[in-house]
Write a protein that holds these residues in place. Structure first.
Motif, short mmCIF file in Angstrom:
data_model
loop_
_atom_site.label_atom_id
_atom_site.label_comp_id
_atom_site.label_asym_id
_atom_site.label_seq_id
_atom_site.Cartn_x
_atom_site.Cartn_y
_atom_site.Cartn_z
N VAL A 32 70.58 58.61 41.18
CA VAL A 32 71.27 59.91 41.36
C VAL A 32 71.92 60.35 40.04
N VAL A 33 72.57 59.39 39.42
CA VAL A 33 73.24 59.74 38.13
C VAL A 33 72.22 60.23 37.11
N MET A 34 71.09 59.51 37.04
CA MET A 34 70.05 59.93 36.07
C MET A 34 69.55 61.36 36.34
N GLN A 35 69.28 61.62 37.62
CA GLN A 35 68.78 62.96 37.98
C GLN A 35 69.82 64.03 37.66
N TYR A 36 71.09 63.69 37.96
CA TYR A 36 72.17 64.64 37.71
C TYR A 36 72.19 65.05 36.24
N PHE A 37 72.11 64.03 35.39
CA PHE A 37 72.18 64.34 33.95
C PHE A 37 70.97 65.14 33.47
N SER A 38 69.80 64.79 34.04
CA SER A 38 68.60 65.51 33.64
C SER A 38 68.72 67.02 33.95
N VAL A 39 69.16 67.29 35.20
CA VAL A 39 69.29 68.72 35.60
C VAL A 39 70.38 69.40 34.82
N LYS A 40 71.51 68.66 34.64
CA LYS A 40 72.64 69.26 33.95
C LYS A 40 72.25 69.67 32.52
N GLN A 41 71.53 68.75 31.89
CA GLN A 41 71.10 69.01 30.51
C GLN A 41 70.21 70.28 30.45
N TYR A 42 69.33 70.40 31.42
CA TYR A 42 68.43 71.56 31.47
C TYR A 42 69.18 72.87 31.62
N ILE A 43 70.16 72.81 32.60
CA ILE A 43 70.96 74.03 32.85
C ILE A 43 71.77 74.39 31.61
N ASP A 44 72.35 73.37 31.01
CA ASP A 44 73.15 73.63 29.80
C ASP A 44 72.33 74.35 28.72
N ARG A 45 71.12 73.88 28.57
CA ARG A 45 70.26 74.45 27.51
C ARG A 45 69.99 75.93 27.78
N ILE A 46 69.67 76.22 29.03
CA ILE A 46 69.40 77.63 29.38
C ILE A 46 70.63 78.50 29.18
N VAL A 47 71.74 77.99 29.65
CA VAL A 47 72.98 78.78 29.53
C VAL A 47 73.28 79.05 28.07
N THR A 48 73.09 78.03 27.25
CA THR A 48 73.35 78.23 25.82
C THR A 48 72.44 79.33 25.26
N GLN A 57 68.53 83.66 39.65
CA GLN A 57 69.19 84.44 38.61
C GLN A 57 68.62 84.09 37.24
N ILE A 58 68.45 82.81 37.02
CA ILE A 58 67.92 82.35 35.73
C ILE A 58 66.52 82.89 35.53
N ASP A 59 65.68 82.81 36.58
CA ASP A 59 64.32 83.34 36.47
C ASP A 59 64.32 84.82 36.08
N LEU A 60 65.19 85.55 36.79
CA LEU A 60 65.28 86.99 36.52
C LEU A 60 65.71 87.26 35.08
N LEU A 61 66.69 86.45 34.69
CA LEU A 61 67.20 86.61 33.32
C LEU A 61 66.07 86.39 32.32
N ILE A 62 65.30 85.36 32.61
CA ILE A 62 64.21 85.05 31.69
C ILE A 62 63.19 86.19 31.70
N ASP A 63 62.86 86.70 32.90
CA ASP A 63 61.94 87.85 33.00
C ASP A 63 62.46 89.02 32.18
N ARG A 64 63.74 89.30 32.40
CA ARG A 64 64.38 90.42 31.71
C ARG A 64 64.32 90.25 30.20
N TYR A 65 64.56 89.02 29.83
CA TYR A 65 64.55 88.71 28.41
C TYR A 65 63.20 89.06 27.79
N HIS A 66 62.13 88.63 28.48
CA HIS A 66 60.79 88.94 27.96
C HIS A 66 60.50 90.43 27.96
N GLN A 67 60.95 91.07 29.04
CA GLN A 67 60.74 92.53 29.14
C GLN A 67 61.45 93.23 27.99
N GLN A 68 62.66 92.73 27.74
CA GLN A 68 63.48 93.33 26.69
C GLN A 68 62.81 93.21 25.34
N GLN A 69 62.21 92.02 25.16
CA GLN A 69 61.50 91.80 23.90
C GLN A 69 60.37 92.82 23.76
#
Lengths: 557, 230
Positions: free
Chosen positions: A54-70, A98-110
């Protein structure tokens, strides 16, 4: 994809939890473990594995989310995106979505960024075209095709407004069929959407022409489904024309597109304004040129008139000096004889034999007569030209006048044969008998001078219509056609070497001029008919005396 | 003195008649012609010493007759004209006429002109005269009455020769128009500037390399002419 990845993480965690417990329970039951310490140790191991996973999975997801947010945070400065983020946050609380949409928007914006840059390039191209050329047609065509290309619409047209006729005329188009062009060549101000847009100076959008009340499927077959009309105005707000874009498919137009269209329309309007100013300036220059040309022409005409006047004056001056030199020459020749002979006689009269003496005296007398005649003729000519000829008109019978004239002429020319042919009776003419005698005598003298001695000179009078024609015919050498008109001009000399000889000395050239003056003073005409070598007939007419002529001329001299 | 023969050309018989009578009484031999052609024929046949030529001839213009005569002869010619026109006069002088008379004229005036012209022709060398004059390319042999420019012989009319001779005799001095006229033509010509100018011009045409920049006959404006001493 990202969803699946997160799901797999979740499934893996739960799976690990279940599998670890299943394995722990199986080991306890299979081996019938009763030892509470051993069971406790095994349980602890199983729980530890679960906690680890559980701890391993938590860190894996957390790291992913952090990267996107950054990543997203670094783009958050863009208002559009933050706005979208806010909207999304409120409408959809699901962070994954929300993240998916943001990513879509980002590409559209580009993509938008790229398009925006393309649009700026387009506007720049249009501006550059406008600056590069003064040819309005090139500017309009380029602007239209660029705006259609960048907005990806398939039809368009530009109209220029004619203030005088209040009509907008199509000056550039693209993507329209021939029929569509024919049907939309002009718009009256206020007529149709184009006309209304122009009149109101408002951008008008027809989202679907089939919904328009004016829509007629037959008439609008080739017209765009969606259409945008932008009025073109100059800085002062005067209407210059309209820019229309259209699409054969149903289209929508957003704010940025409208802004772009307005920008291009503004550029086109500037170009039209500039071109029209240029045209006006050009027109003005052409008008000026025309005025200058007209003035130049007037000036040239004035100069022409002046030079004609000058020529006439010079001609008159030439005639005058010709007259003076001719007269001077004609006076000097007899004077030379008179003076020469006189001085000779003064000096040598005592040495000369009497016959020689008489000869010299006779020369003096002859030349004196010549001078007298010359002076009389000059005076007569000047009276004719001044219009102060003294004519004493009365009803006369031409036959009588001719009889007496020929009587005198026979005395002057004893060797000549003079024949008179007249009808028994002729109508009376209203003329000065002495002047008629003068005319005939002059013509007869000329004829006798040129006719061969044995050949007769014929004088004839006849009635013709309401005129009497008098002619004098000789069989002399005649008058060449080129001289026949001019021979009646004063001082006109027929220069003909063949005429020299004992009768070769020409007179001063006044005899026939005086005849013409006298005939014309009697409202008659004078002319010569001749073939060179076959003699000449000089003829003149006198109008028959009528009651009106008698009464109208009865009292003047 | 040998009998002097004068040819009179005029188309007016009465003028021929009184000139003939008058000049015969003065001792000249007279030939007459009524046309230019006859005049040319008589000239070639009889070589008169002087010609009196009317310009207004019926067949050939008097000026043309003069031009033809001047092609091969420097015989003195006096032209007669019934026109006041200066042009005729100047044209005649330019073609080499020695003098002119305007009609009408008296017989004494005519004789005076004839004598003046003949005087110029018969200018006999005087002991005080130079035998020869040389300046630049110009060479004048007074004894043989021969003028050469750069070795080539130049034919001068008696008047032109007389004018050149007076200029050479006074070389280095300025001669006024009046001086030149009375010395070359006679006192009665003192005021006849036209005849002087025409002859100066003809002389320059014949002698000078560039008549516009004369070296021998130099104009002294308002005064006259001079032949500069070297």
């Amino acid at each position: 994809m990202r969803k699946r990845w997160l799901t797999s993480k979740l499934v893996f965690t739960i799976g690990t939890l279940v599998a670890t417990n299943v394995v722990f329970l199986s080991v306890v039951s299979v081996y019938s473990l009763r030892d509470p310490i051993l069971i406790g140790v095994l349980y602890a191991c199983a729980q530890s594995i679960i906690i680890l996973v559980v701890v391993m999975q938590y860190f894996s997801v957390k790291q992913y989310i952090d990267r996107i947010v950054t990543t997203l945070q670094s783009r958050l400065s863009e208002p559009f995106l933050s706005d979208v983020c806010g909207k999304r946050t409120s409408s959809s609380p699901d962070p994954n979505n929300q993240i998916d949409l943001l990513i879509d928007r980002y590409h559209q914006q580009q993509e938008d960024m790229i398009r925006r840059s393309e649009r700026i390039d387009s506007v720049n191209l249009i501006a550059a075209t406008i600056n590069r050329t003064l040819d309005l047609q090139v500017i309009l065509d380029t602007s239209l095709s660029e705006i259609l290309r960048i907005m990806n619409w398939d039809m368009g047209a530009i109209y220029i407004y004619d203030d005088r006729t209040q009509i907008m005329n199509m000056v550039s188009y693209q993507g329209l069929t021939e029929d569509a062009v024919r049907n939309s060549l002009t718009y009256r101000l206020g007529e149709g959407m184009a006309g209304r847009s122009a009149k109101s100076r408002q951008i008008m959008v027809t989202e679907d022409i089939t919904n328009s009340p004016e829509y007629e499927p037959a008439a609008c077959a080739d017209l765009p489904r969606t259409q945008v009309t932008v009025p073109l105005t100059n800085v002062a707000g005067s209407l210059l024309g309209i820019l229309q874009i259209g699409s054969s498919n149903l289209r929508s137009i957003n704010e940025p597109e409208l802004n772009l269209l307005s920008t291009v329309a503004h550029q086109v309007a500037l170009a039209i304004d500039k071109a029209q100013l240029y045209q006006a300036a050009n027109q003005h220059a052409q008008d000026l040129e025309k005025i200058v040309e007209a003035r130049t022409a007037e000036l040239a005409e004035a100069i022409d008139k002046l030079s004609v006047a000058l020529e006439k004056a010079q001609e008159a001056e030439k005639v005058k000096s010709l007259l003076i030199s001719t007269v001077s020459h004609e006076l000097r020749t007899p004077l030379a004889t008179i003076k020469g002979n006189t001085s000779l006689l003064i000096e040598h009269h005592d040495k000369l034999p009497s016959d020689v003496l008489v000869q010299h005296l006779a020369d003096i007398e002859e030349e004196t007569d010549k001078l007298t005649d010359l002076i009389s003729n000059l005076l007569e000519m000047s009276r004719i030209e001044a219009g102060s000829l003294h004519i004493q008109r009365e009803p006369i019978n031409v036959i009588d006048v001719l009889d007496s004239t020929l009587g005198a002429a026979r005395l002057r020319h004893p060797q000549a044969t003079l024949n008179l042919i007249t009808p028994r009776k002729l109508p009376m003419v209203y003329a000065d008998p002495r002047r008629i005698e003068q005319i005939v005598a002059n013509l007869v003298d000329n004829a006798c001078k040129y006719a061969p001695p044995q050949e007769p000179v014929t004088i004839q009078a006849e009635a013709a219509d309401d005129e009497i024609k008098v002619s004098v015919r000789d069989s002399g050498r005649g008058v060449a056609p080129e001289h026949q008109e001019k021979i009646f001009d004063r001082f006109y000399q027929v220069t003909d070497p063949a005429s020299s000889g004992d009768t070769g000395r020409h007179g001063i050239g006044l005899g026939l001029a005086i005849c013409r003056g006298l005939v014309e003073a009697h409202e008659g005409r004078i002319w010569v008919e001749s073939e060179p070598g076959k003699g000449a007939t000089f003829a003149f007419t006198l109008p028959v005396a009528t009651r009106e002529r008698l009464s109208s001329g009865g009292h003047n001299g | 003195m040998d009998e002097t023969t004068i040819l009179i050309v005029d188309d007016e018989p009465k003028i021929l008649r009184f000139v003939d009578t008058s000049l015969r009484l003065s001792g000249y031999e007279i030939l007459t012609a009524e046309t230019g052609q006859i005049a040319l024929d008589i000239y070639e046949h009889d070589h008169p010493d002087l010609i009196i030529l009317d310009l207004g001839l019926p067949d050939i213009d008097g000026l043309v007759v003069l031009e033809k005569i001047r092609q091969y002869s420097t015989v003195p010619v006096i032209i007669l004209t019934a026109r006041d026109d200066e042009k005729d006069k100047v044209a005649g002088l330019e073609l080499g006429a020695d003098d002119y008379l305007t009609k009408p004229f008296g017989t004494q005036e005519l004789k005076a002109r004839i004598e003046a012209v003949l005087r110029r022709v018969r200018w006999s060398p005087q002991p005080s005269d130079l035998a020869e004059f040389v300046m630049l390319g110009l060479q004048v042999d007074f004894r043989r009455r021969r003028v050469t420019v750069n070795g080539e012989e130049v034919h001068l009319t008696p008047t032109e020769y007389g004018l050149l001779r007076v200029l050479i005799q006074n070389s280095g001095h300025v001669l006024s128009h009046g001086d030149l006229l009375s010395r070359v033509w006679g006192d009665e010509y003192r005021n006849d500037l036209a005849i002087l100018r025409v002859n100066i011009s003809r002389l320059r045409q014949k002698l000078e390399e560039d008549p516009r920049e004369p070296r021998f006959i130099v104009t002294v404006p308002g005064v006259g002419y001079t032949l500069p001493s070297e």
